[in-house]
Design a protein around this motif. Sequence first.
Motif, PDB file in Angstrom:
ATOM      1  N   ASP A 123       0.734  -1.076  -0.001  1.00 20.18           N
ATOM      2  CA  ASP A 123      -0.224  -0.353  -0.025  1.00 20.18           C
ATOM      3  C   ASP A 123       0.795   1.201   0.054  1.00 20.18           C
ATOM      4  N   SER A 124       1.979   1.270   0.287  1.00 21.46           N
ATOM      5  CA  SER A 124       3.273   2.510  -0.092  1.00 21.46           C
ATOM      6  C   SER A 124       3.555   2.758  -0.806  1.00 21.46           C
ATOM      7  N   LEU A 125       3.909   1.670  -1.829  1.00 23.51           N
ATOM      8  CA  LEU A 125       4.034   1.903  -3.120  1.00 23.51           C
ATOM      9  C   LEU A 125       3.955   2.966  -3.669  1.00 23.51           C
ATOM     10  N   PRO A 126       2.284   3.399  -4.116  1.00 24.70           N
ATOM     11  CA  PRO A 126       2.147   4.079  -4.761  1.00 24.70           C
ATOM     12  C   PRO A 126       2.042   5.591  -4.941  1.00 24.70           C
ATOM     13  N   VAL A 146       1.521 -16.329  -5.175  1.00 23.54           N
ATOM     14  CA  VAL A 146       0.113 -16.823  -5.021  1.00 23.54           C
ATOM     15  C   VAL A 146      -0.976 -16.357  -4.345  1.00 23.54           C
ATOM     16  N   ASP A 147      -0.232 -15.189  -3.379  1.00 23.88           N
ATOM     17  CA  ASP A 147      -1.610 -14.873  -2.382  1.00 23.88           C
ATOM     18  C   ASP A 147      -2.487 -14.152  -3.629  1.00 23.88           C
ATOM     19  N   CYS A 148      -2.069 -13.071  -4.313  1.00 26.30           N
ATOM     20  CA  CYS A 148      -2.662 -12.143  -4.789  1.00 26.30           C
ATOM     21  C   CYS A 148      -2.767 -12.501  -6.291  1.00 26.30           C
ATOM     22  N   LEU A 149      -2.428 -12.860  -6.564  1.00 29.65           N
ATOM     23  CA  LEU A 149      -2.367 -12.943  -8.183  1.00 29.65           C
ATOM     24  C   LEU A 149      -3.395 -13.919  -8.965  1.00 29.65           C
ATOM     25  N   THR A 150      -3.531 -15.009  -7.534  1.00 29.80           N
ATOM     26  CA  THR A 150      -4.476 -16.468  -8.715  1.00 29.80           C
ATOM     27  C   THR A 150      -6.166 -15.731  -8.087  1.00 29.80           C
ATOM     28  N   THR A 151      -6.375 -14.799  -6.995  1.00 30.24           N
ATOM     29  CA  THR A 151      -7.753 -13.103  -7.109  1.00 30.24           C
ATOM     30  C   THR A 151      -7.371 -12.730  -7.694  1.00 30.24           C
ATOM     31  N   ASP A 152      -6.340 -11.472  -8.303  1.00 29.72           N
ATOM     32  CA  ASP A 152      -6.572 -10.692  -9.225  1.00 29.72           C
ATOM     33  C   ASP A 152      -6.267 -10.872 -10.736  1.00 29.72           C
ATOM     34  N   LEU A 153      -5.559 -11.554 -10.995  1.00 27.89           N
ATOM     35  CA  LEU A 153      -5.198 -11.311 -12.524  1.00 27.89           C
ATOM     36  C   LEU A 153      -6.529 -12.699 -12.501  1.00 27.89           C
ATOM     37  N   GLY A 154      -7.354 -13.706 -11.991  1.00 25.60           N
ATOM     38  CA  GLY A 154      -7.693 -15.027 -12.225  1.00 25.60           C
ATOM     39  C   GLY A 154      -9.228 -14.107 -12.672  1.00 25.60           C
ATOM     40  N   SER A 155      -9.815 -12.967 -11.592  1.00 20.63           N
ATOM     41  CA  SER A 155     -10.603 -12.290 -12.034  1.00 20.63           C
ATOM     42  C   SER A 155     -10.996 -11.771 -12.682  1.00 20.63           C
ATOM     43  N   THR A 156      -9.796 -11.082 -13.152  1.00 22.15           N
ATOM     44  CA  THR A 156     -10.061 -10.091 -14.509  1.00 22.15           C
ATOM     45  C   THR A 156     -10.203 -11.044 -15.920  1.00 22.15           C
ATOM     46  N   TYR A 157      -9.197 -12.444 -15.605  1.00 20.25           N
ATOM     47  CA  TYR A 157      -9.803 -13.661 -16.927  1.00 20.25           C
ATOM     48  C   TYR A 157     -11.142 -13.739 -16.716  1.00 20.25           C
ATOM     49  N   LEU A 158     -12.056 -13.813 -15.698  1.00 21.17           N
ATOM     50  CA  LEU A 158     -13.415 -14.395 -15.681  1.00 21.17           C
ATOM     51  C   LEU A 158     -14.047 -13.276 -16.039  1.00 21.17           C
ATOM     52  N   MET A 249      -7.523  -6.411  -5.799  1.00 21.00           N
ATOM     53  CA  MET A 249      -8.225  -6.672  -6.745  1.00 21.00           C
ATOM     54  C   MET A 249      -9.171  -4.932  -6.607  1.00 21.00           C
ATOM     55  N   TYR A 250      -9.070  -4.819  -5.673  1.00 23.28           N
ATOM     56  CA  TYR A 250      -9.577  -3.133  -5.801  1.00 23.28           C
ATOM     57  C   TYR A 250      -9.210  -2.101  -6.675  1.00 23.28           C
ATOM     58  N   GLU A 251      -7.479  -2.115  -6.458  1.00 26.11           N
ATOM     59  CA  GLU A 251      -7.076  -1.240  -7.497  1.00 26.11           C
ATOM     60  C   GLU A 251      -6.567  -1.958  -8.760  1.00 26.11           C
ATOM     61  N   GLY A 394       5.220   3.036 -13.792  1.00 26.64           N
ATOM     62  CA  GLY A 394       4.334   3.100 -12.838  1.00 26.64           C
ATOM     63  C   GLY A 394       3.997   2.106 -11.631  1.00 26.64           C
ATOM     64  N   VAL A 395       3.455   2.352 -10.381  1.00 26.65           N
ATOM     65  CA  VAL A 395       2.753   1.251  -9.210  1.00 26.65           C
ATOM     66  C   VAL A 395       1.703   0.776 -10.236  1.00 26.65           C
ATOM     67  N   TYR A 396       1.978  -0.563 -10.575  1.00 27.05           N
ATOM     68  CA  TYR A 396       0.487  -1.655 -11.141  1.00 27.05           C
ATOM     69  C   TYR A 396       0.311  -2.812  -9.868  1.00 27.05           C
ATOM     70  N   SER A 397      -1.001  -3.316  -9.947  1.00 25.11           N
ATOM     71  CA  SER A 397      -1.374  -3.738  -9.638  1.00 25.11           C
ATOM     72  C   SER A 397      -1.312  -4.915 -10.655  1.00 25.11           C
ATOM     73  N   PRO A 398      -0.991  -6.684 -10.368  1.00 26.23           N
ATOM     74  CA  PRO A 398      -0.967  -7.003 -11.059  1.00 26.23           C
ATOM     75  C   PRO A 398      -1.415  -7.596 -12.290  1.00 26.23           C
ATOM     76  N   GLY A 399      -3.256  -7.350 -12.007  1.00 24.19           N
ATOM     77  CA  GLY A 399      -4.735  -6.956 -13.158  1.00 24.19           C
ATOM     78  C   GLY A 399      -4.215  -6.303 -13.807  1.00 24.19           C
ATOM     79  N   ALA A 400      -4.006  -5.244 -12.989  1.00 24.52           N
ATOM     80  CA  ALA A 400      -4.223  -3.958 -13.993  1.00 24.52           C
ATOM     81  C   ALA A 400      -2.852  -4.049 -15.015  1.00 24.52           C
TER      82      ALA A 400
END
Length: 426
Positions: A123-126, A146-158, A249-251, A394-400
Amino acid sequence: MVDERLDLLLFGATGTTGLHAIRYLHKFANEQNLTWGISGRSEAKLKAVLKNIGIEIGEDLSKTPIILADIKDQVSLNNMAQKAKVILNCCGPYRLMGFQVVQACIKAGTHHLDVSGEPSFIDSLPEKYDAAAKEKGIYIVSACGVDCLTTDLGSTYLQQKFDGVLNSVVGYVEIWTTGKNKGSVCGYGTWQGLIHGCHKMGSISELKKKLSPPLHTAFKPALPRKIFPRYSQITKGWLIPKGHARNIMYETQKYLYEKESQRPVHGEVMMSIPSIFILLLLSFPLLVLIFMVQFRCIRNLLIKYPHIFSCGYVSKEEHPSEEFKEGNHYRLTFYGEGWREKLANVDQQYTMPPNKSILAQLQFQNCYTFTVIGLIGAGIVILKEKDKLPQSGGVYSPGAAFRKTSLMQMLLDNGTSFKIKSVKDI
């Protein structure tokens, strides 16, 4: 002049995740015709690691470039970053060891990827680095494990698979093991991250409020927050909120709305526990740990003597066995709701409730393998598919960062499955 920088450089190569990454880094770099190397503070340990893994995979890794760098020596980190195009950072806990590496990458104009799941770091990176990264044209992407890539990239794939407009996605995580436990179940860095994360839990929400104002309030219906355990008919288990994955996921959804005029999806991630007995069994020691880490002297003891305080499940020197890692299973069930109909304007409000649902499952074996393939794959697509990344650094989340790239397909080609279980009218 030919750029003599290595394409990919693995920092923290002697840690639990770094060790697991080397064999896959060798494999994918050869397939993609990329140069790679490893980095850490001990040349002797790095050479030993290359020798041992070379024997395991039947390859001579003795000529692999080694870059010495110490997390306590910023000059050495700056030198390391100048010798690579992408740093794959496996050196945690990131709250203590991550910022120095990111600073070195900013100075050198080097892309930075890591597998952190630590909210206080992510949360400090941006605020700290987004402007500088954009100026340099580099990408800083955290949470590529595995903690966040699964849910974030997976939800954009969905979202891409959903024929219509998706309104909400809930991810249900199940983890179990069939391997025999003969020692450590996680790395020492993960243990340290857990200790510091529990200590900083109170300050995380305030930082999050500062960095991320709520999305457009017109997007209804929103998902209700449910913090108390409840039973799920989908997983046949008891649910509790899971870590930082929801915020990641929110980001991503915030980025999609602001930069690509796409209706944001409300997301939630829950951990599914098989029985109420196991839930209570896990909850009590976690509550005790949260209480204990508020005291500096106890916190230092927990970090200094992990083997004692973890009842033998964590060690400073011992890594999880290959048998244990191979017996580790992960299943993420997505349940989404939305509309068959698409509206002309992204800011329009639907006047009817969602009328379509989708159920999908992402599954794999060995969380360490998924993590390192995700991390290495992210590095490869930054080098090879820049036209599919966000337009500026820039600073991005995996899904973005990676939703338009081949990263998901790379995971699917290497042991991960993603299956649509059902699509129904509501």
